[in-house]
Design a protein around this motif. Structure first.
Motif, PDB file in Angstrom:
ATOM      1  N   ARG A   1     -62.123  -2.490  77.810  1.00 54.57           N
ATOM      2  CA  ARG A   1     -60.880  -2.681  77.091  1.00 54.57           C
ATOM      3  C   ARG A   1     -61.045  -3.774  76.028  1.00 54.57           C
ATOM      4  O   ARG A   1     -60.501  -3.688  74.940  1.00 54.57           O
ATOM      5  CB  ARG A   1     -59.777  -3.072  78.070  1.00 54.57           C
TER       6      ARG A   1
ATOM      7  N   TYR B   1     -44.559  -6.570  83.289  1.00 54.25           N
ATOM      8  CA  TYR B   1     -45.401  -7.102  82.222  1.00 54.25           C
ATOM      9  C   TYR B   1     -46.860  -6.877  82.570  1.00 54.25           C
ATOM     10  O   TYR B   1     -47.244  -6.985  83.727  1.00 54.25           O
ATOM     11  CB  TYR B   1     -45.176  -8.610  82.064  1.00 54.25           C
ATOM     12  N   MET B   2     -47.677  -6.579  81.575  1.00 52.54           N
ATOM     13  CA  MET B   2     -49.128  -6.482  81.747  1.00 52.54           C
ATOM     14  C   MET B   2     -49.496  -5.592  82.931  1.00 52.54           C
ATOM     15  O   MET B   2     -50.332  -5.996  83.756  1.00 52.54           O
ATOM     16  CB  MET B   2     -49.745  -7.869  81.959  1.00 52.54           C
TER      17      MET B   2
ATOM     18  N   GLY C   1     -51.219  -3.251  85.376  1.00 56.60           N
ATOM     19  CA  GLY C   1     -52.618  -2.866  85.538  1.00 56.60           C
ATOM     20  C   GLY C   1     -53.615  -3.971  85.257  1.00 56.60           C
ATOM     21  O   GLY C   1     -54.803  -3.719  85.168  1.00 56.60           O
ATOM     22  N   THR C   2     -53.169  -5.221  85.088  1.00 57.43           N
ATOM     23  CA  THR C   2     -54.096  -6.337  84.918  1.00 57.43           C
ATOM     24  C   THR C   2     -53.788  -7.372  86.006  1.00 57.43           C
ATOM     25  O   THR C   2     -52.754  -7.288  86.660  1.00 57.43           O
ATOM     26  CB  THR C   2     -53.921  -7.011  83.540  1.00 57.43           C
ATOM     27  N   PRO C   3     -54.689  -8.346  86.160  1.00 57.56           N
ATOM     28  CA  PRO C   3     -54.408  -9.358  87.195  1.00 57.56           C
ATOM     29  C   PRO C   3     -53.169 -10.188  86.877  1.00 57.56           C
ATOM     30  O   PRO C   3     -52.667 -10.900  87.728  1.00 57.56           O
ATOM     31  CB  PRO C   3     -55.651 -10.252  87.181  1.00 57.56           C
ATOM     32  N   TYR C   4     -52.679 -10.089  85.626  1.00 57.56           N
ATOM     33  CA  TYR C   4     -51.522 -10.889  85.247  1.00 57.56           C
ATOM     34  C   TYR C   4     -50.205 -10.139  85.463  1.00 57.56           C
ATOM     35  O   TYR C   4     -49.152 -10.599  85.047  1.00 57.56           O
ATOM     36  CB  TYR C   4     -51.622 -11.304  83.778  1.00 57.56           C
TER      37      TYR C   4
ATOM     38  N   LEU D   1     -47.545  -8.774  74.621  1.00 53.90           N
ATOM     39  CA  LEU D   1     -47.920  -9.461  75.847  1.00 53.90           C
ATOM     40  C   LEU D   1     -48.529  -8.492  76.843  1.00 53.90           C
ATOM     41  O   LEU D   1     -49.145  -8.883  77.813  1.00 53.90           O
ATOM     42  CB  LEU D   1     -46.691 -10.108  76.485  1.00 53.90           C
ATOM     43  N   ASN D   2     -48.313  -7.216  76.592  1.00 55.52           N
ATOM     44  CA  ASN D   2     -48.824  -6.221  77.517  1.00 55.52           C
ATOM     45  C   ASN D   2     -50.320  -6.039  77.402  1.00 55.52           C
ATOM     46  O   ASN D   2     -50.949  -5.474  78.270  1.00 55.52           O
ATOM     47  CB  ASN D   2     -48.142  -4.881  77.264  1.00 55.52           C
TER      48      ASN D   2
ATOM     49  N   MET E   1     -62.180  -3.311  82.409  1.00 57.35           N
ATOM     50  CA  MET E   1     -61.621  -4.476  81.734  1.00 57.35           C
ATOM     51  C   MET E   1     -62.534  -4.942  80.602  1.00 57.35           C
ATOM     52  O   MET E   1     -62.070  -5.359  79.548  1.00 57.35           O
ATOM     53  CB  MET E   1     -61.441  -5.583  82.745  1.00 57.35           C
TER      54      MET E   1
END
Lengths: 267, 280
Positions: A70, B12-13, B15-18, A4-5, A67
């Protein structure tokens, strides 16, 4: 450790940009045709044009470059591998470099550059499409594009529904797999060591429960859809109507101009 | 094995918008051989916490020490985890083979494995004749037992149970919890119970940890935790029925019933004692 990461390759990133606002039909047509005309480029001028279009796409998407990179990263290894193979295998032109059994020719360098560039542009455009278009929009767009084919017996609506269900369940199954792997790891499963056959075998305790749960979900979903009156695509109205705007026409004009220029530059 | 949790944080996640913080700065010590419960509403970080206790996820910050060790490769098999709906992880052709998966991964001899399979089936109350049946043809309750036996057969010193009774009928729930409690007593196995069911936490746990939005908001004996009716409401929880009823009775009783009536049985006894001792 958790899957999920890591955002899935090309996962939709909500934002409000020129690319996000475009009609999915226009974007789909553009990317589809673009992927074919990439092969028209035969010289530096052609490739510069393609790179220019790809980079303006990146700029217009307003998605941060890291992003996008990635998303491309997994494919990058493949590109590097292909480039290396071309460097070592292609013969022709002057010898540029020699090291033991490996000889690098001029043509090898040219081929490696051209192939990786082409590859990169293709992947970049595909990623841009999925990064700026939600799966829902994508299926809607595809459904509308396939619509004329219903007359020759292509079940466009069913296909679109299948696609949106498949897309919808990718993250769910991914999560499920994560959970099962964790549970089996807690029972001493080891997914990362041993030779290939053993590693493949170590996934059996993950795949069997995963398939069982996928079938269970499918059955439940079918039941739920029937319970809510789904009887195939006929006569269904839609909650989101696609709107063709001026920008979408402009995009297609750009596409036409691009194709003609590439054809012309080719000679 | 004592479990020491220090400054445990998980994002969780990152470094992302989530990005989402699932757990923030949790400290807790679980004494060796105790029975503890983690309670909290949905999304409070319970499952994330136990995944890190079991060494299945690396914390963003902080650490978990089990018996003074923080290298989970050396703890293989010593912390057993029963996840939510564990029957969804069954995969073998027969019940016995599925239960044997864990012990075989520990590299035990076939003889030892066979013994442990039989022992674990006894612990969860599975009749011996089911050993050669396919686990997929059993009832939901029996499948759950097979899955739990699959964890118990590794003879863990710490057993983590994540909502072990969810979806079972009341009799099945009680029987399962009683069996786990007996194992805890007989083998002095540390048990960490994660539950939505306050009754279970109040009945079996010596200590309770309350999580709310990824933070530790309370920790203590069930008696103390479940008498904080107002705070519990704020955390989206509710005291078990017995202390709630006792609380309401006490508004009309003088002198009040004694404190710490956590189970219906305790309450019944207290009321009976009161009834018999009433002035005639």
């Amino acid at each position: 450790m958790s899957r999920l990461n890591h955002p899935v390759i090309g996962q939709y990133i909500p934002a409000d940009s020129f690319l996000h606002r475009l009609d999915p039909r226009a974007k789909l047509v553009f990317v589809f045709v673009f992927m074919m005309i990439v092969f028209l480029a035969k010289n530096a001028a052609g490739y510069s044009l393609l790179v220019g279009v790809a980079l303006s796409g990146v700029l217009l998407s307003r998605i941060p470059l890291p992003m996008i990179l990635r998303g491309i990263k997994p494919v990058l290894y493949l590109i590097i591998l292909t480039a290396l193979l071309h460097l070592g295998m292609t013969r022709g032109g002057d010898v540029w470099w020699e090291l033991g059994p490996i000889t690098v020719y001029e043509q090898g360098v040219v081929q490696a550059t051209v192939i990786s560039l082409r590859f990169l542009i293709l992947v970049l455009m595909g990623t841009l499409l999925t990064l700026t278009t939600s799966p829902m929009e994508l299926t809607d767009g595809l459904e509308r594009l396939l619509c004329p084919l219903t007359r020759v017996g292509v079940p466009a609506q069913d296909l679109a529904l299948m696609m949106s269900i498949a897309l919808r369940f990718i993250p769910t199954l991914w999560e499920e797999m994560d959970k099962i792997m964790m549970a089996q790891r807690a029972r001493g499963a080891d997914f990362d060591s041993g030779h290939l056959l053993r590693r493949v075998k170590s996934y059996i305790p993950v795949l069997i429960p995963l398939f069982i749960s996928a079938f269970r979900r499918a059955e439940e979903l079918a039941l739920a859809m029937e319970a809510r009156g789904y009887r195939g695509g006929k006569g269904r109205t839609r909650i989101r109507e696609l709107r063709w705007k001026k920008e979408d026409t402009i995009l297609l004009v750009v596409l036409a101009v691009l194709s003609i220029s590439l054809w012309w530059l080719r000679g | 094995m004592e479990i020491v949790i220090q400054g445990l944080t998980y994002r969780y996640m990152a470094g992302t918008p989530y990005e989402r913080c699932a757990l923030a700065d949790v400290d807790w010590t679980i004494p060796s051989g105790s029975f503890v419960a983690i309670i909290g509403g949905t999304g409070s970080g319970k499952t994330t916490l136990i995944q890190m206790i079991a060494g299945l996820m690396t914390p963003t910050r902080g650490h978990v020490l089990i018996g003074g060790i923080d290298d989970f490769s050396r703890l293989r098999g010593r912390v057993g985890v029963v996840f939510q709906y564990p029957e969804h992880q069954l995969f073998e052709e027969t019940v016995a083979k599925d239960i044997a998966y864990g012990p075989l991964n520990l590299g035990l001899s076939q003889e030892e494995v066979n013994y442990r399979v039989e022992q674990a089936m006894g612990w969860v109350g599975l009749p011996r004749e089911l050993a050669s049946r396919s686990p997929f043809h059993l009832s939901g309750g029996q499948m759950r037992r097979v899955a739990i036996a699959g964890v118990l057969s590794m003879q863990p010193e710490v057993l983590v149970l994540d909502e072990p009774t969810a979806g079972l009928d009341p009799a099945g729930q009680r029987e399962l919890m009683e069996r786990m409690y007996t194992l805890h007593r007989e083998r002095s196995m540390t048990v960490i119970l994660v539950s939505h069911n306050m009754e279970e936490a109040a009945t079996y746990a010596e200590r309770v940890l309350v999580l709310y939005q990824g933070r530790k908001v309370a920790e203590g004996q069930p008696v103390d935790i479940f008498s904080r009716h107002r705070s519990l409401k704020e955390w989206g929880l509710e005291a078990p029925e017995a202390p709630r009823l006792a609380d309401r009775l006490n508004r009309r009783l003088d002198p009040p019933l004694p404190d710490g009536l956590m189970t219906v049985d305790d309450l019944e006894e207290a009321i009976l004692a009161r009834w018999e001792g009433r002035p005639r």
